[in-house]
Design a protein around this motif. Structure first.
Motif: not given
Lengths: 209, 209
Positions: B1-3, B40, B46, B67, B69-70, B72, B78-79, B82, B84
């Motif tokens: 999953m991409n962050v 990152p 992060l 920071q 909120f995170t 998605d 399209t999910q 995520v 941050v």
DNA sequence: CCAAAAGTGTTCGGCTTACACCCATGT
DNA sequence: ACATGGGTGTAAGCCGAACACTTTTGG
């Protein structure tokens, strides 16, 4: 990069604030306790993943659930993994803990936690602080109480969470002046003593501020 | 999953709260504006990634960064990704915007934003709300001011951010009673009028609550 | 001496805190 | 009747909001 979801599931029982922990029976961190967590499935949002995890562990679903903070390096600086943490409030009377002998899911008093894996202490501290804040000016406690309850019961829950006693008259004034409670008109007798008025939360949905 | 990491970089210029946006010259969302962000790098936390992004865009480093909120599903349900989000406060006088003609990095008044890509409006709203909260009881404004400044200048910055005027006497009392400011003993004359006392923040480090 | 900006105190209302007694029921 | 828990009001201190004039300088 891996994205995990962590859920701090809190409740109040026997006058104590407690958190649901599972026992790690495999590496990494075998033998220590940790917050329940997992990975979002394909096409599942983070909040959905947290809610699913909550249902898996406790069976309850319509409770207060809020995103807390996103940690990285929790697994000890080795990077590569990000944990999005959530906290949830449940009423233990509605919970049936998952029967998963290997993990020994158990409620632990927040005031006397065992050593936790993955620096989960940081997450815990954050959760308790946020909970105390939210209690001050929202209805989140609905998630810890039965449908209807007496003001004394509500006060006992608040006192457990804050770890100190409140003045009865001031507590009642504060609660009632917020407009988040409504009397049901019914009363409840509990052994000796005058029967108590029963109240409900006017809304059992999370307040949006 | 991409962050991904998203950074809401805010400043106050000419009596306006403004945010740094970049223009998307490629798909997805070509032609619209968006918050700066990125991925990152290996072995980068992060917060480090957010700080790096901030330096790349503005050249400044020792500022307030928190920071938020995170999210998605920002990229439209399209999910799979995520974000941050972080927010930073900078003093425009110390900023040199990256010369990246393709992206046209520019300051945009928060009160009149162009349409944003990826639902970045949600992130913006969150950032502004948090900023206003933090200003109330912390020293974060140090990050928006020169080393020393007059109380009138500080008040003007607060008024820009809250979008309303404050009473001079009450403002000064509030600020000085918080103990986050100290007089330098120097004064500054600005054309006509009585010269103003110059103040500094007692600490230019983020307050930890 | 006039214009411009800085600086300064007091009053009022609302909110939080501390505090002690009477009420309704069970045994 | 007494023990048990439920329910209520008031006074004091603190905080935020409203409000107008004097001071110091430049022109």
């Amino acid at each position: 990069m891996n994205v995990a979801v962590l859920v701090v599931i809190l409740t109040v029982v026997e006058g104590e604030l407690r958190v649901l922990l599972i026992h790690r029976s495999a590496e990494p961190a075998m033998g220590s306790w940790a917050l329940p967590g997992g990975f979002p499935q394909a096409r599942e949002t983070l909040a959905d993943a947290a809610a699913r995890k909550l249902v898996e562990e406790t069976g309850v679903s319509d409770v207060y659930l809020e995103q807390l903070f996103t940690f990285d390096g929790l697994d000890d600086g080795t990077q590569g993994s990000v944990a999005v943490s959530y906290f949830a409030l449940v009423d233990t009377r509605r919970v049936r803990l998952r029967d998963e002998p290997a993990w020994e899911p158990r409620w632990h008093p927040v005031q006397a936690l065992p050593p936790l894996a993955f620096n989960n202490e940081r997450v815990m501290d954050y959760a308790v602080e946020r909970l105390r804040n939210k209690l001050q000016y929202t209805n989140v406690a609905y998630s810890l109480m039965a449908q209807s309850f007496t003001l004394s019961e509500l006060q006992a829950v608040y006192e457990s969470i804050f770890g100190r006693r409140f003045d009865k008259r001031n507590f009642r004034r504060r609660m009632l002046s917020q407009g988040i409670l409504k009397p049901t008109g019914k009363t409840m007798a509990r052994g000796a003593g005058r029967p108590a008025e029963l109240y409900e939360f006017t809304s059992r949905a999370p307040m949006v501020l």
